[in-house]
Motif scaffolding. Structure first.
Motif, PDB file in Angstrom:
ATOM      1  N   PHE A   1       0.714  -1.148  -0.052  1.00 30.70           N
ATOM      2  CA  PHE A   1       0.058  -0.126  -0.020  1.00 30.70           C
ATOM      3  C   PHE A   1       0.827   1.432   0.068  1.00 30.70           C
ATOM      4  O   PHE A   1       0.382   2.029  -0.545  1.00 30.70           O
ATOM      5  N   ASN A   2       2.097   1.195   0.589  1.00 27.61           N
ATOM      6  CA  ASN A   2       3.111   2.353   0.585  1.00 27.61           C
ATOM      7  C   ASN A   2       3.554   2.796  -0.880  1.00 27.61           C
ATOM      8  O   ASN A   2       3.338   3.731  -1.262  1.00 27.61           O
ATOM      9  N   LEU A   3       3.450   1.657  -1.733  1.00 26.82           N
ATOM     10  CA  LEU A   3       3.765   1.767  -3.207  1.00 26.82           C
ATOM     11  C   LEU A   3       2.803   2.244  -3.943  1.00 26.82           C
ATOM     12  O   LEU A   3       2.823   3.218  -4.800  1.00 26.82           O
ATOM     13  N   LEU A   4       1.339   1.726  -3.609  1.00 31.30           N
ATOM     14  CA  LEU A   4       0.300   1.947  -4.312  1.00 31.30           C
ATOM     15  C   LEU A   4      -0.399   3.612  -3.992  1.00 31.30           C
ATOM     16  O   LEU A   4      -0.705   4.140  -4.875  1.00 31.30           O
ATOM     17  N   GLU A   5      -0.574   3.795  -3.013  1.00 34.74           N
ATOM     18  CA  GLU A   5      -0.964   5.116  -2.468  1.00 34.74           C
ATOM     19  C   GLU A   5      -0.549   6.221  -2.821  1.00 34.74           C
ATOM     20  O   GLU A   5      -1.031   7.275  -3.060  1.00 34.74           O
ATOM     21  N   GLN A   6       0.886   6.010  -3.059  1.00 33.12           N
ATOM     22  CA  GLN A   6       1.777   7.346  -3.396  1.00 33.12           C
ATOM     23  C   GLN A   6       1.589   7.715  -4.816  1.00 33.12           C
ATOM     24  O   GLN A   6       2.297   8.613  -5.268  1.00 33.12           O
ATOM     25  N   ARG A   7       0.814   6.669  -5.785  1.00 31.92           N
ATOM     26  CA  ARG A   7       0.579   7.170  -7.181  1.00 31.92           C
ATOM     27  C   ARG A   7       1.826   7.293  -7.782  1.00 31.92           C
ATOM     28  O   ARG A   7       2.216   8.354  -8.538  1.00 31.92           O
ATOM     29  N   LEU A   8       2.923   6.266  -7.588  1.00 31.38           N
ATOM     30  CA  LEU A   8       4.086   6.364  -8.159  1.00 31.38           C
ATOM     31  C   LEU A   8       4.044   6.086  -9.600  1.00 31.38           C
ATOM     32  O   LEU A   8       3.191   5.053 -10.029  1.00 31.38           O
ATOM     33  N   PRO A   9       5.010   6.394 -10.413  1.00 31.27           N
ATOM     34  CA  PRO A   9       5.072   5.894 -11.805  1.00 31.27           C
ATOM     35  C   PRO A   9       5.437   4.330 -11.743  1.00 31.27           C
ATOM     36  O   PRO A   9       6.272   3.921 -12.826  1.00 31.27           O
ATOM     37  N   MET A  10       4.763   3.646 -11.411  1.00 27.51           N
ATOM     38  CA  MET A  10       4.989   2.144 -11.319  1.00 27.51           C
ATOM     39  C   MET A  10       4.082   1.471 -12.285  1.00 27.51           C
ATOM     40  O   MET A  10       2.918   1.420 -12.101  1.00 27.51           O
ATOM     41  N   GLU A  11       4.697   0.622 -13.287  1.00 29.76           N
ATOM     42  CA  GLU A  11       3.997   0.049 -14.219  1.00 29.76           C
ATOM     43  C   GLU A  11       3.382  -1.337 -13.710  1.00 29.76           C
ATOM     44  O   GLU A  11       2.255  -1.604 -14.091  1.00 29.76           O
ATOM     45  N   ARG A  12       4.122  -2.044 -13.091  1.00 28.31           N
ATOM     46  CA  ARG A  12       3.971  -3.412 -12.665  1.00 28.31           C
ATOM     47  C   ARG A  12       4.603  -3.774 -11.532  1.00 28.31           C
ATOM     48  O   ARG A  12       6.007  -3.387 -11.111  1.00 28.31           O
ATOM     49  N   LEU A  13       3.714  -4.452 -10.520  1.00 33.25           N
ATOM     50  CA  LEU A  13       4.465  -5.182  -9.221  1.00 33.25           C
ATOM     51  C   LEU A  13       4.357  -6.547  -9.065  1.00 33.25           C
ATOM     52  O   LEU A  13       3.498  -7.095  -9.522  1.00 33.25           O
ATOM     53  N   VAL A  14       5.552  -7.105  -9.133  1.00 31.67           N
ATOM     54  CA  VAL A  14       5.689  -8.595  -9.039  1.00 31.67           C
ATOM     55  C   VAL A  14       6.127  -8.846  -7.528  1.00 31.67           C
ATOM     56  O   VAL A  14       7.509  -8.540  -7.270  1.00 31.67           O
ATOM     57  N   ALA A  15       5.249  -9.416  -6.889  1.00 31.53           N
ATOM     58  CA  ALA A  15       5.870  -9.827  -5.262  1.00 31.53           C
ATOM     59  C   ALA A  15       5.419 -11.307  -4.954  1.00 31.53           C
ATOM     60  O   ALA A  15       4.503 -11.787  -5.430  1.00 31.53           O
ATOM     61  N   MET A  16       6.603 -11.754  -4.053  1.00 32.54           N
ATOM     62  CA  MET A  16       6.308 -12.923  -3.471  1.00 32.54           C
ATOM     63  C   MET A  16       5.485 -12.568  -2.269  1.00 32.54           C
ATOM     64  O   MET A  16       6.086 -12.003  -1.467  1.00 32.54           O
ATOM     65  N   VAL A  17       4.441 -13.346  -1.933  1.00 29.29           N
ATOM     66  CA  VAL A  17       3.681 -13.155  -0.817  1.00 29.29           C
ATOM     67  C   VAL A  17       3.305 -14.634  -0.259  1.00 29.29           C
ATOM     68  O   VAL A  17       3.297 -15.477  -0.941  1.00 29.29           O
ATOM     69  N   GLN A  18       2.836 -14.430   1.048  1.00 28.09           N
ATOM     70  CA  GLN A  18       2.011 -15.653   1.514  1.00 28.09           C
ATOM     71  C   GLN A  18       0.704 -15.935   0.459  1.00 28.09           C
ATOM     72  O   GLN A  18       0.005 -14.892   0.035  1.00 28.09           O
ATOM     73  N   LYS A  19       0.773 -17.365   0.308  1.00 26.87           N
ATOM     74  CA  LYS A  19      -0.300 -17.814  -0.622  1.00 26.87           C
ATOM     75  C   LYS A  19      -1.830 -17.106  -0.067  1.00 26.87           C
ATOM     76  O   LYS A  19      -2.667 -16.715  -1.172  1.00 26.87           O
TER      77      LYS A  19
END
Length: 284
Positions: free
Chosen positions: A134-152
């Protein structure tokens, strides 16, 4: 450059032994020791030499190495200062990698990355997955794609649809900002030490515009939070957590065309948008 592949179990063990390192449970550290998983994460990020990718928590450089081998410019932010000299050694010779010491929740991400657009790849500590995303998303960063390893289980909640047991405030929020999909699952045996949960790699494509029209984004998320504040509670009761009376809640739901006996987990993003957009008409 013929460097040892860090994602091999014997190479990781050698690095940990050489630097007298042990996984820090407090920081949720588990070291990935599966070359194929690294390759699949890099492929999911769809990197080219023209891209810049931000990595959160490079650890000993396992995923970082794979990202670097794509030719992309890699900026990796690491919280654990013990790992900085390790990364200097394991990533020696990769001129397209820059390691930044800091907390991803506190650094100025846009300035740190220094690119007009970028992608994100991360093997996230499970105890702090949601705050980081949410820190990444809420800032409205110029982020095209997020690929993350998370708990299933977290990945399943992110992609869940209305009506299912996994659908909740996290589902609505992630789907408001992005188009998420689970790319593949990762078993505990792919790590040392092996976690006691299964993992999943999730790909979130950032939406250029929200999927619904709303008058007030803060109000939208406040409505979502209230609707899910008590699981399996009728909306006519749950929405009183907005600081309104039962009568106001009933009038509000009627105005939005939503049955007051429904529960928050049955509402679509459009339903939440409808509630948001007529809130001020009811509560004055």
């Amino acid at each position: 450059m013929d460097k040892p592949i860090i994602a091999k179990r014997e190479v990781t063990n050698h690095i940990l032994h050489t630097f007298k390192l042990r996984a820090d449970k407090r920081l949720g550290q588990n070291f990935l020791v599966d070359e194929e998983i690294v390759r699949k994460i890099v492929a999911a990020a769809e990197l080219t030499p023209e891209d810049t990718v931000l990595e959160v928590g490079p650890g000993i450089g396992t995923l970082t190495q794979g990202l670097a081998m794509s030719g992309a410019q890699v900026v990796a932010v690491e919280l654990d200062k013990r790992l900085l000299p390790v990364l200097d050694k394991t990533l020696e010779g990769y001129n397209n990698v820059r390691i930044v010491s800091g907390d991803i929740l506190e650094v100025d991400i846009k300035a740190t990355v220094g690119a007009p657009v970028f992608k994100v790849a991360a093997n996230l500590p499970y105890y702090i997955t949601t705050p980081i995303i949410f820190n990444l998303l809420e800032q409205r960063l110029p982020m095209e794609r997020l690929v993350a390893m998370v708990q299933k289980e977290v990945a399943e909640r992110m992609v869940a649809k209305p009506g299912g047991k996994d659908y909740g405030a996290l589902s609505v929020s992630i789907q408001y900002y992005t188009e998420p999909e689970i790319a593949f699952l990762v078993p505990p045996a792919s790590f040392i030490p092996a976690p006691n949960v299964d993992s999943a790699v999730i790909v979130c494509k950032r939406r250029l515009v929200p999927p619904v029209d709303i008058c007030d984004e803060k109000l939208f998320f406040k409505v979502v939070k209230a609707a899910f504040s008590v699981r399996r509670k009728m909306l006519s009761n749950a929405l009183k957590n907005m600081g309104i009376t039962g009568e106001q809640a009933a009038a509000w739901l009627e105005r939005a065309g939503i049955d007051p006996k429904r529960r928050g987990e049955t509402l679509s993003l459009q339903d939440f948008a409808s509630l948001t957009n007529c809130f001020n008409e009811i509560v004055k």
